[in-house]
Write an enzyme that holds these catalytic residues in place. Structure first.
Site, mmCIF file in Angstrom:
data_model
loop_
_atom_site.group_PDB
_atom_site.id
_atom_site.type_symbol
_atom_site.label_atom_id
_atom_site.label_comp_id
_atom_site.label_asym_id
_atom_site.label_seq_id
_atom_site.Cartn_x
_atom_site.Cartn_y
_atom_site.Cartn_z
ATOM 1 N N ARG A 45 0.795 -1.232 0.000
ATOM 2 C CA ARG A 45 0.000 0.000 0.000
ATOM 3 C C ARG A 45 0.827 1.281 0.000
ATOM 4 O O ARG A 45 0.422 2.268 -0.608
ATOM 5 C CB ARG A 45 -0.941 0.003 1.196
ATOM 6 C CG ARG A 45 -2.293 -0.517 0.796
ATOM 7 C CD ARG A 45 -3.285 -0.345 1.864
ATOM 8 N NE ARG A 45 -2.760 -0.902 3.112
ATOM 9 C CZ ARG A 45 -3.487 -1.116 4.184
ATOM 10 N NH1 ARG A 45 -4.756 -0.819 4.182
ATOM 11 N NH2 ARG A 45 -2.962 -1.626 5.281
ATOM 12 N N LYS A 144 0.241 -19.715 4.345
ATOM 13 C CA LYS A 144 -0.583 -20.012 5.497
ATOM 14 C C LYS A 144 -0.643 -18.790 6.410
ATOM 15 O O LYS A 144 0.273 -17.977 6.328
ATOM 16 C CB LYS A 144 -0.027 -21.220 6.244
ATOM 17 C CG LYS A 144 1.434 -21.030 6.713
ATOM 18 C CD LYS A 144 1.689 -21.632 8.044
ATOM 19 C CE LYS A 144 1.308 -20.737 9.166
ATOM 20 N NZ LYS A 144 2.410 -19.970 9.746
ATOM 21 N N ASP A 231 -1.253 -21.047 14.030
ATOM 22 C CA ASP A 231 0.003 -20.640 13.398
ATOM 23 C C ASP A 231 0.898 -21.847 13.070
ATOM 24 O O ASP A 231 1.601 -21.833 12.065
ATOM 25 C CB ASP A 231 0.751 -19.688 14.353
ATOM 26 C CG ASP A 231 2.011 -19.101 13.737
ATOM 27 O OD1 ASP A 231 1.928 -18.594 12.602
ATOM 28 O OD2 ASP A 231 3.084 -19.156 14.383
ATOM 29 N N HIS A 236 2.130 -26.848 9.999
ATOM 30 C CA HIS A 236 3.438 -27.502 10.042
ATOM 31 C C HIS A 236 3.418 -28.844 10.788
ATOM 32 O O HIS A 236 3.918 -29.848 10.297
ATOM 33 C CB HIS A 236 4.489 -26.605 10.708
ATOM 34 C CG HIS A 236 4.620 -25.241 10.078
ATOM 35 N ND1 HIS A 236 4.454 -25.024 8.729
ATOM 36 C CD2 HIS A 236 4.912 -24.027 10.609
ATOM 37 C CE1 HIS A 236 4.633 -23.737 8.470
ATOM 38 N NE2 HIS A 236 4.908 -23.110 9.593
ATOM 39 N N LYS A 336 6.461 -20.948 21.686
ATOM 40 C CA LYS A 336 7.432 -19.856 21.551
ATOM 41 C C LYS A 336 8.086 -19.601 22.900
ATOM 42 O O LYS A 336 7.540 -19.952 23.944
ATOM 43 C CB LYS A 336 6.719 -18.595 21.066
ATOM 44 C CG LYS A 336 6.136 -18.778 19.657
ATOM 45 C CD LYS A 336 6.237 -17.514 18.849
ATOM 46 C CE LYS A 336 5.735 -17.694 17.433
ATOM 47 N NZ LYS A 336 6.774 -18.118 16.494
HETATM 48 C C1 BG6 Z 1 5.940 -19.795 10.613
HETATM 49 C C2 BG6 Z 1 5.197 -19.284 11.804
HETATM 50 O O1 BG6 Z 1 5.058 -20.429 9.725
HETATM 51 O O2 BG6 Z 1 6.931 -20.723 11.031
HETATM 52 C C3 BG6 Z 1 6.160 -18.628 12.796
HETATM 53 O O3 BG6 Z 1 4.223 -18.329 11.390
HETATM 54 C C4 BG6 Z 1 7.270 -19.578 13.153
HETATM 55 O O4 BG6 Z 1 5.473 -18.213 13.956
HETATM 56 C C5 BG6 Z 1 7.923 -20.167 11.891
HETATM 57 O O5 BG6 Z 1 8.238 -18.866 13.909
HETATM 58 C C6 BG6 Z 1 8.899 -21.251 12.246
HETATM 59 O O6 BG6 Z 1 9.569 -21.627 11.088
HETATM 60 P P1 BG6 Z 1 11.062 -22.214 11.154
HETATM 61 O O7 BG6 Z 1 11.362 -22.583 9.739
HETATM 62 O O8 BG6 Z 1 11.914 -21.110 11.692
HETATM 63 O O9 BG6 Z 1 10.998 -23.385 12.068
#
Ligand code: BG6
Length: 480
Positions: A45, A144, A231, A236, A336
């Site tokens: 934007r 995602k 998330d 994942h 986290k």
């Molecule tokens: C992302 C999440 O998809 O994956 C994040 O939105 C997360 O919150 C990240 O930190 C972790 O990815 P990686 O590859 O660092 O394990």
């Protein structure tokens, strides 16, 4: 070298674009995997002039790319392929301007990468169509989270389905682009040795953990609405579970692989009613210390609500209702601000049926994705000397040692190249995303119905105590 194309990145000045996508595209360009006439156009934007965007892109790429890989000449050529187009993705008229800016496709494939808030996905699909930008060759990459529930994910999928064929839509999950994750498929489907023990008669349980030391960084506003379940768990962790649990596909190609993955998602036992309380744990970090540094409680993070009850940790005991896995718990956890960064899959085998020696322990296969890529099998061996004293010793497959310390491709490089080559094997099909949400929704709803507040855990710890009890009451423990 791949097809001539224009790559348009919605959310072009966001963290994902600057931190991951541009560096990945730079590497592909440097290795001559991109067509020399490629155009990469960031869409966002703010009214940035092109040269200011280039400065921003260069600063972020330099910070991200290893010094030895940053070649000034390559950068000069690469940045000549970068452009910036200011637009508001919620405004249909801006897509008409974009169409004019792009000009005739004339044999170019147009790739739209949606690295933007999911509430813009549906308008973008519709506006691309109205502006005549959704031709049969176009490809759409969806980051995602795809929606925040089954209903919203279905609405997004419907909107794209009305404009594009399924083969044009690439739903990205960057975990599928990680080297060790693909190695998991090689390990399972290229080693006959493992197949007979990869099932409930030999496996006691499976653990899949993605532990991070990072907090929410600059993404507080997004994260506070999402939480760890949307998330990480919905995508994942469930993708990793699919790769561990799926049946061998008939071919290593997109439909066959995805057919097998979706069967696992559909076989997941729903977690509803009392099970939401018994088989799930949600947590939120309070203040603590990581690597000697004080870190604030989650609710003091930037852009996070002061009385937020969003979970920054989730652990779940999942079960797969099929012949191979009946009775085997799959423990999934992610969080986290934990004590250390570590992503791993542990296959815990059953003990020997009749024990001959004191101190023997059941075999364990560890597949570590992060921080190092490593596969190791714990075996019992006799210690040297008199008597039968046993100790577990690791048979190690250290990928960095075997293949040398060559630069590892980032997951985004591999997946972007797959998009350019039109290979969707490592992308999620519509039914996969919806099946994953169908399993997640009752957990989220259960928490809401029972006002199940997140359990506090100190930043720098291993998560809430309840996550440990989840396994401890069955005589098991998380692999640390
Ligand atoms: C992302 C999440 O998809 O994956 C994040 O939105 C997360 O919150 C990240 O930190 C972790 O990815 P990686 O590859 O660092 O394990």
């Amino acid at each position: 070298m791949t097809i001539p194309c224009d790559i348009m990145v919605f959310g072009g000045t966001g963290d994902l674009a600057l931190h991951k996508l541009l560096p990945a595209l730079y590497h592909l360009y440097r290795e001559a995997r991109l067509h020399p006439a490629v155009r990469i156009i960031a869409l966002a934007r703010s009214n940035l002039p092109r040269n200011q965007f280039l400065k921003l892109a260069e600063r972020r790429c330099r910070a991200q790319i290893a010094r030895a890989d940053f070649d000034e000449d390559v950068w000069a050529r690469f940045s000549a392929r970068l452009d910036y187009f200011p637009m508001d993705a919620s405004q249909s008229a801006d897509f008409v301007r974009l169409a004019r800016f792009l000009g005739e496709a004339g044999g170019l494939t147009r790739i739209y990468y949606l690295a933007t808030a999911p509430n813009l996905f549906v308008p973008i699909a519709n506006h691309l169509k109205i502006a005549g930008l959704a031709d049969h060759d176009a490809r759409i990459v969806l980051e995602k989270p795809i929606g925040h529930s089954l209903e919203s994910a279905t609405a997004i999928n419907e909107a794209f389905g009305a404009v594009f064929a399924e083969s044009q839509v690439f739903r990205i999950d960057h975990y599928l682009g990680k080297e060790t994750v693909q190695n998991l498929m090689a390990l399972r489907f290229a080693n006959a040795l493992l197949e007979p023990v990869w099932r409930n008669n030999q496996v006691d349980h499976v653990q899949i953990s993605v532990c991070e030391t990072l907090g929410v960084e600059n993404r507080g506003a997004y994260y506070d609405r999402a939480g760890a379940t949307r998330d990480m768990l919905q995508n994942h962790l469930l993708q990793l579970l699919c790769l561990v649990a799926m049946e061998p596909p008939a071919q290593f190609e997109a439909e066959a692989v995805r057919d097998e993955k979706v069967k696992i998602l559909k076989a997941l036992q729903p977690i509803t009613g009392q099970d939401v309380q018994d088989k799930t744990v949600r947590g939120q970090y309070s203040a603590g210390k990581i690597g000697g540094q004080e870190v604030p409680a989650y609710y003091f993070e930037k852009d996070v609500d002061n009385d937020s009850d969003t979970e920054t940790f989730v652990a779940v005991e999942a079960h797969i209702n099929n012949w191979r896995w009946a009775g085997v718990p799959f423990y999934l956890r992610t969080g986290k601000r934990l004590a250390k960064r570590s992503s791993q899959i542990v296959i815990q085998f059953k003990p020997v049926p009749h024990r001959l020696f004191d101190g023997d322990q059941a075999n364990q296969l560890l597949i570590q994705l992060q921080p190092d890529e490593r596969i190791s099998l714990q075996m019992m061996t006799k210690t040297p000397g008199k008597g039968m004293r046993l100790e577990p010793v690791e048979l190690n497959l250290n990928l960095a040692q075997v293949f040398g310390q060559t630069r590892r491709w980032d997951a985004y490089e591999r997946l972007l190249l797959d998009v350019l080559e039109g290979d969707s094997t490592l992308f999620m099909r519509r039914d996969e995303v919806e099946a994953a949400w169908a399993w997640i929704d009752p957990i989220l709803n259960g928490w809401q119905e029972h006002f199940q507040a997140p359990r506090p855990y100190h930043a720098g710890s291993n998560g809430p105590d309840q996550a440990h009890s989840l396994l401890a009451h069955q005589g098991r423990a998380w692999h640390l």
